[in-house]
Scaffold this motif. Structure first.
Motif, PDB file in Angstrom:
ATOM      1  N   ARG A  56       5.337  -3.654  -9.632  1.00  0.00           N
ATOM      2  CA  ARG A  56       4.373  -2.902  -8.855  1.00  0.00           C
ATOM      3  C   ARG A  56       3.447  -3.907  -8.195  1.00  0.00           C
ATOM      4  N   PRO A  90       0.216  -5.524  -6.911  1.00  0.00           N
ATOM      5  CA  PRO A  90      -1.112  -5.391  -7.495  1.00  0.00           C
ATOM      6  C   PRO A  90      -2.034  -4.460  -6.701  1.00  0.00           C
ATOM      7  N   GLY A 126      -0.917  -2.451  -4.397  1.00  0.00           N
ATOM      8  CA  GLY A 126      -0.068  -1.425  -3.805  1.00  0.00           C
ATOM      9  C   GLY A 126      -0.668  -0.041  -3.979  1.00  0.00           C
ATOM     10  N   THR A 148       1.177   3.932  -6.565  1.00  0.00           N
ATOM     11  CA  THR A 148       2.065   3.925  -7.718  1.00  0.00           C
ATOM     12  C   THR A 148       1.287   4.014  -9.021  1.00  0.00           C
ATOM     13  N   GLY A 195       0.658   5.230 -12.992  1.00  0.00           N
ATOM     14  CA  GLY A 195       1.478   4.960 -14.171  1.00  0.00           C
ATOM     15  C   GLY A 195       1.324   3.491 -14.442  1.00  0.00           C
TER      16      GLY A 195
END
Lengths: 114, 547
Positions: free
Chosen positions: A94, A96, A98, A101, A103
């Motif tokens: 993922r 950092p 981003g 997203t 979870g």
């Protein structure tokens, strides 16, 4: 300073990313996790176990081995931790900053067991 | 003020004024809508990226203690002083393990202090109070030590007023400190963050220049190491023992290797649980920033190693060594060395670097102590419904009180006392390690067991440190003690006692089913990032707490 996003640790295919997020990242990537654990532990032990380097000889330049070792060990630690950080990113596919997203992906060293 | 060098003095004053202006102007830097919130005043909006975070943490971790006390120890005792180098290496892999988790959980729950986390995790105000108390107690002498560092520089500059009156003598120190206190009050964490840019630049410049230039004046590194080796092996007429060790020894008599390793490990475990370093870490904006900085901050430790070597340089330069001996204060080794080796203008820069280098951590420590007081004593025990605005006001005033408390320490108590208290501060702060760090990974420990373990560690550590004596002093002689025939850092022995008690008593309390207390944290929150916890909102801490 390398921008970490440009490293080979870019996320794999999305399906795998989803699967990883649902399962324990340590179990999903045992070898990477082990590598991170070994790197961080070695970084600590290499300076904690004093007999390794508490010697006057060999001299490196004008520096007795003890002083040379401590000087060289610091950039080495920096490098090791940087690699460990990149490996961790591989476990948690993922970006950092981003968006969206949600979870949380763990990492074996700081995100393992509760 | 008879033998003040005008050039040195002018440069130091100019740089000090420059830094003070930055400190006041910092209140406008990354300005928030509502500055009267502890996330703003106390954590500068939790928005620092890798770059600013690196400067802030670097400025925070490497204090005047580093620049003055470490080379002083090397000057006096040789290789044992290099435990500080080993420790500042070890600290980053250790912090890499737990600090990102602490960052995440504090971000999700909007915790400002480590004690906030303890309260939320264990549902115990008592345990949180123990943490806050330990934090404040350990920070006071640490701030005082920064002042002792400034004093060492001022002494060598000769700016102590010509008077036998203590208060008159210390006027320059008072002035510097009042200015520091006011801009911290106004700008909060933004002030030290902005000033750390100046600090770090000056320090890098002066250390790099010194480490390449001074050896050329002293006959090269081989001569420096040679002199140090000879000096350390020579027998001290007072103690009838060698002056020190050039390489840590493993001989059965006078072994220093275990002492070296335990001091390094103990200090490394302690560093990132000190409230001021946590404050610096929590001010960053992403989990990744913390991790990246663990890999980038060792650059600073290279400087520390160079600074430690200044101790040997001071030993090699005969004039410096003689002056330090005459003054009877090894803390003056580095200031004297710089004064003798450099032209006045550069000495001025170096002195200013050390003074500013002491102001940055002193400010952050005062903020951290003030936040602990506000959140975990004032709010938890006296005014549970305090508004964010009131919290900030209380913190601002508390930071002033803490600073002047530390000033009193530095002026009234003998200097060796502040240094010993700082050593004791390390012993004390280590006692919150089990509840804080273990708490980040497991909720297995029982809160009552942790309190008892903590208390036992505190009491043992304090008494053991008090009882250490040497040929030259009857109490507080060192931070190491002899356990089962080995010289070991007291903090680590106390930590072992603490952990063993906590484990055993947890089993007991679990067996009798003592109430566990509520845990308001969830497993996934320990790995959360900024995207999972977007805007820090003025939420209360530990709503579920009870005991």
């Amino acid at each position: 300073m390398t921008e970490p996003a440009a490293t080979p640790s870019a996320p794999g295919d999305p399906q795998r990313a989803v699967a990883t997020r649902r399962t324990n990242p340590v179990a999903a990537h045992p070898i990477t996790s082990l590598a991170i654990g070994v790197l961080v532990t070695a970084a600590i032990l290499g300076t904690l176990i004093v007999p390794i380097y508490a010697r006057e000889t060999p001299y490196v330049g004008d520096f007795p081995f003890f002083y040379f070792y401590l000087l060289i060990y610091m950039p080495a630690t920096a490098l090791v931790l940087w690699i460990a950080m990149l490996l961790q990113r591989r476990l948690a596919p993922r970006q950092p900053a981003g968006p969206g997203t949600a979870g949380t992906a763990g990492d074996p060293v700081s995100g393992g067991v509760r | 003020m008879s033998n003040v060098n005008a050039v040195v003095f002018t440069i130091v004053v100019i740089l000090f004024v420059f830094v003070a202006v930055i400190g006041f102007a910092a209140s406008r830097w990354r300005r928030a809508d509502d500055m009267l919130h502890l996330n703003e005043w106390g954590l500068a909006g939790r928005g620092f990226g890798t770059f600013i975070g690196w400067f802030l943490l670097g400025g925070d971790l490497y204090t005047a203690y580093t620049f003055i006390a470490v080379p002083a120890l090397v000057f006096a005792s040789g290789s044992i002083g290099f435990f500080a180098v080993s420790y500042t290496i070890m600290v980053f892999p250790i912090a890499f393990i737990f600090l990102p988790r602490l960052w995440s959980i504090c971000r999700v729950h909007n915790y400002v202090t480590p004690a906030d986390f303890i309260r939320g995790r264990y549902g115990s105000r008592g345990l949180s109070l123990a943490t806050a108390f330990t934090g404040i107690l350990s920070l006071m002498p640490y701030i005082a030590l920064q002042l002792v560092g400034i004093q060492a520089v001022l002494t060598v500059m000769g700016v102590e007023a010509d008077s036998t009156n203590k208060y008159v003598q210390d006027i320059p120190l008072f002035v510097a400190f009042v200015v520091l206190a006011i801009y911290t009050y106004v700008s909060g964490l933004r002030a030290p963050a902005a000033i750390s840019f100046v600090k770090d630049t000056l320090i890098y410049v002066f250390v790099i220049v010194a480490v390449f230039y001074i050896p050329t004046r002293l006959g090269g590194w081989s001569h420096i190491f040679g002199t140090a080796q000879t000096h350390m092996a020579a027998i001290n007429p007072v103690t009838k023992k060698p002056n020190g060790t050039f390489i840590p020894t493993s001989k059965s008599i006078g072994s220093t290797q275990l002492d070296f390793a335990t001091l390094a490990l103990g200090s490394a475990l302690a560093l990132f649980i000190y409230p001021h370093t946590i404050t610096g870490a929590l001010a960053t904006k992403r989990r990744d920033v913390v991790k990246r900085n663990m890999a980038l901050l060792p650059a600073y430790s290279v400087l520390l190693a160079c600074i430690a070597l200044f101790g040997y340089m001071a030993l090699t330069d005969k004039t410096t060594a003689a002056e330090v001996k005459k003054a009877g204060n090894t803390q003056l080794a580095v200031p004297y060395l710089l004064q003798h080796m450099f032209p006045s203008w550069f000495t001025g820069i170096a002195f200013a670097a050390i003074i500013i280098g002491a102001l940055v951590p002193a400010a952050i420590m005062a903020i951290a102590a003030a936040n602990l007081f506000t959140r975990n004593i004032f709010k938890d025990f006296f005014k549970p419904d305090a508004s964010p605005r009131l919290e900030t006001r209380v913190s601002q005033w508390a930071s002033l009180v803490v600073k002047f408390g530390a000033l009193a320490f530095a002026v009234w108590l003998p200097h060796t006392f502040a240094i010993n208290l700082q050593l004791l501060g390390g012993v004390w702060i280590l006692q919150i390690f089990p509840m804080l760090v273990a708490g980040l990974f497991t909720r297995w420990f029982h809160r009552w067991a942790l309190v008892i373990g903590w208390a036992a560690g505190m009491i043992y550590g304090t008494i053991a440190a008090y009882n250490v004596h040497s040929p030259t002093s009857s109490h507080w002689a060192s931070s190491s003690d002899i356990v089962f025939g080995h010289t070991v850092y007291i903090g680590l022995t106390a930590l072992v006692i603490n952990v063993v008690l906590s484990v055993v008593l947890t089993v007991v309390f679990k067996a009798v089913k003592a109430p566990e207390g509520a845990d308001e944290t969830l497993p996934h929150q320990y790995t959360a990032d900024a995207v999972d916890a977007p805007a820090p909102e003025p939420a209360g801490v530990g709503a579920a707490a009870s005991d």
